[in-house]
Structures are given as C-alpha cells and as structure tokens.
Design a protein around this motif. Sequence first.
Motif, short mmCIF file in Angstrom:
data_model
loop_
_atom_site.label_atom_id
_atom_site.label_comp_id
_atom_site.label_asym_id
_atom_site.label_seq_id
_atom_site.Cartn_x
_atom_site.Cartn_y
_atom_site.Cartn_z
N GLN A 19 -83.93 6.53 29.61
CA GLN A 19 -84.22 7.16 28.32
C GLN A 19 -84.34 8.67 28.48
O GLN A 19 -84.40 9.39 27.49
CB GLN A 19 -85.50 6.59 27.68
CG GLN A 19 -86.79 6.74 28.44
CD GLN A 19 -87.08 5.55 29.33
OE1 GLN A 19 -86.25 5.17 30.17
NE2 GLN A 19 -88.26 4.96 29.19
N TYR A 20 -84.37 9.15 29.71
CA TYR A 20 -84.56 10.58 29.96
C TYR A 20 -83.22 11.27 30.22
O TYR A 20 -82.30 10.66 30.76
CB TYR A 20 -85.50 10.79 31.15
CG TYR A 20 -86.82 10.09 30.96
CD1 TYR A 20 -87.71 10.52 29.97
CD2 TYR A 20 -87.17 8.99 31.74
CE1 TYR A 20 -88.91 9.86 29.77
CE2 TYR A 20 -88.38 8.33 31.55
CZ TYR A 20 -89.25 8.76 30.57
OH TYR A 20 -90.44 8.12 30.36
N GLU A 21 -83.18 12.54 29.90
CA GLU A 21 -81.91 13.26 30.01
C GLU A 21 -81.63 13.69 31.44
O GLU A 21 -80.54 13.49 31.97
CB GLU A 21 -81.99 14.49 29.12
CG GLU A 21 -80.71 14.77 28.37
CD GLU A 21 -80.88 15.97 27.47
OE1 GLU A 21 -81.66 15.88 26.49
OE2 GLU A 21 -80.23 17.00 27.76
N SER B 18 -81.28 5.62 21.98
CA SER B 18 -81.09 6.97 21.47
C SER B 18 -80.38 7.85 22.51
O SER B 18 -79.43 8.57 22.19
CB SER B 18 -82.46 7.56 21.13
OG SER B 18 -82.35 8.91 20.80
N ALA B 19 -80.84 7.77 23.77
CA ALA B 19 -80.24 8.59 24.83
C ALA B 19 -78.77 8.22 25.02
O ALA B 19 -77.91 9.09 25.18
CB ALA B 19 -81.02 8.40 26.14
N GLU C 84 -78.39 4.19 10.25
CA GLU C 84 -76.94 4.39 10.44
C GLU C 84 -76.52 4.28 11.89
O GLU C 84 -75.36 4.03 12.19
CB GLU C 84 -76.49 5.74 9.87
CG GLU C 84 -76.35 5.77 8.36
CD GLU C 84 -77.65 6.09 7.66
OE1 GLU C 84 -78.67 6.30 8.37
OE2 GLU C 84 -77.67 6.10 6.42
N SER C 85 -77.48 4.48 12.80
CA SER C 85 -77.13 4.41 14.23
C SER C 85 -76.56 3.03 14.58
O SER C 85 -75.79 2.89 15.53
CB SER C 85 -78.36 4.70 15.09
OG SER C 85 -79.32 3.67 14.94
N LEU C 86 -76.92 2.02 13.80
CA LEU C 86 -76.45 0.67 14.12
C LEU C 86 -74.98 0.47 13.80
O LEU C 86 -74.33 -0.43 14.34
CB LEU C 86 -77.29 -0.37 13.36
CG LEU C 86 -78.76 -0.46 13.81
CD1 LEU C 86 -79.53 -1.40 12.90
CD2 LEU C 86 -78.87 -0.92 15.26
N ALA C 87 -74.43 1.34 12.94
CA ALA C 87 -73.01 1.21 12.59
C ALA C 87 -72.13 1.50 13.81
O ALA C 87 -71.03 0.98 13.91
CB ALA C 87 -72.67 2.14 11.44
N LYS C 88 -72.62 2.35 14.69
CA LYS C 88 -71.81 2.74 15.85
C LYS C 88 -72.32 2.07 17.13
O LYS C 88 -72.06 2.56 18.23
CB LYS C 88 -71.83 4.26 16.01
CG LYS C 88 -71.17 4.99 14.84
CD LYS C 88 -71.05 6.47 15.06
CE LYS C 88 -72.22 7.36 14.84
NZ LYS C 88 -73.51 7.13 14.45
N ALA C 89 -73.07 1.01 16.96
CA ALA C 89 -73.64 0.32 18.11
C ALA C 89 -73.21 -1.14 18.10
O ALA C 89 -72.53 -1.59 17.18
CB ALA C 89 -75.16 0.42 18.07
#
Length: 252
Positions: free
Chosen positions: A68-70, A114-115, A157-162
Amino acid sequence: MREKLVAGNWKMNGGLAENAQLLEAVIAGVAGLQGVQRAVCVPFPYLHQAQRSLQGTPVAWGAENVSQYEKGAYTGEVSAAMLLDFGCRYAIVGHSERRALFGEGDGAVADKFSAAQAAGLVPVLCVGETLEEREASVTEAVVSRQLDAVIARCGVESLAKAVVAYEPVWAIGTGKVPTLEDIAEVHDFMRAELAKSHPDTAEDMRLLYGGSVKPSNAAEIFAVSNVDGGLVGGASLKAADFGGIVKAASEG
Ligand code: PGA
C-alpha cells in the motif's frame, strides 16, 4: 460489453525450471481462443520470467499482492511502481489468505487497491465470506463491507476499472463449490447494489468467481448471470486445466 477474464493465481508455488515449462504450455494451450482475456499472477521473484515468456502473447501477467506504500522504509514490501517495471497488468489485493494469514484488514486492502490503481495497475479485489459467515447468513453483509471499504477510500467509480473476485473462503482449494444459484445470488447482489446509485460503473465492473474452478465446472459457472470469468488457484498450475478453463470462458 464486458469481455471475460480468466486469471491464474499461482500462490507460493513454482520454480524457474517448472515455470518455464508451465508458461510455454499455457501460451500454447490458450492460443487462438477468442473473446476471453487471460492472465497469470505469479510470485514476485518470477515476474521477470513471466514478462520474458509472455511478452507479445495474449497472456497478461500480474502479482499476487502489492504494497500500500509508494516507496521508502518498508522492508520486504514491493510497490506498485516496481510491478509496473516488470510489465504487470494486474495485482491481486485482499486475497482471503492474505486477510486471514497476514492480518490484512479492509482498510489495508483498500489502501493496496488505491496504490495499485494510482500506479496504473488493474487491482483484482478479492471478497468473500467464511463458512461461519455463510452459515450465519451474513454473506451479503460481508461482501458489502469489503467493497464499501474500497469505495470509501477510492470512490465508487474506481470499481469500473477494476476486477472484483468473489471467492467464498470455504471454496478455496477445497474442491467445494457453491451451487450455481448461490454464485448467481452473490454476483447479482453485488452488481445490483452498485447499479442503484452508479449504473454505468456497475455495468463496467468485472466480477470473477474464484474457488475450486476446474475444467469440469468452468463452463457452467461462467454461464451464471453476472459472472465475467474466474480467478483460478490450483488448476492454474496445470497448463491443460488452465487451458480448459480459458476455453470454457471463450465459448461461454
Ligand atoms: P483454488 O483457489 O482455485 O485453488 O480454489 C482460488 C484462489 O485462491 O484464488
């Protein structure tokens, strides 16, 4: 129109020599099949091998986990940017083995989602209930909670691309498969809930089923409403089985 996707999850299996054979056989076994996307998610050390073997083929590859970290002082972690360096398209997040054995809670899973997405990967978010939860009739509440954590963190909306993979924990690696009605119920529920407020996102979201998928049950599972493919563990380690499952999706 959502194209079907069949993704393998090798888990902690493999070795350089056997992977080389498996990858070759997977490429050959799924060649020429239309209307289905295919991918294998492999252990981190073998991403380079997967990239070398699969580049230029219709088989994509991905990781089984992502930090989860960058970047920075997170010993032992692997970032989404690192996965992109090796050409990954997908990263599985929130697999039930990570939730149960490595203490990943909904919040951490949402951060990983998210990451991954922020870096340009497609997260494959695993959700699903334990046997106890199914027996207590709280399956829908459990998958809603798991999805809501991601929605709260990343937006609907993030679920549309997942990709979301419904994997009943009790069906993973056990040979036990829910009835087709049970699978339909959960998949219909997830899409319908989302459609109430965000019909376009609900339409685009890909919903895989995972848990003891094999060539002999794949076609009937993929024919269930709102099942857009499968996340395949054990059977993805045998090229003939994986090929049979991809074929079932391509015909479905
Ligand atoms: P299985 O695993 O196909 O071996 O049941 C599925 C998964 O864990 O993704």
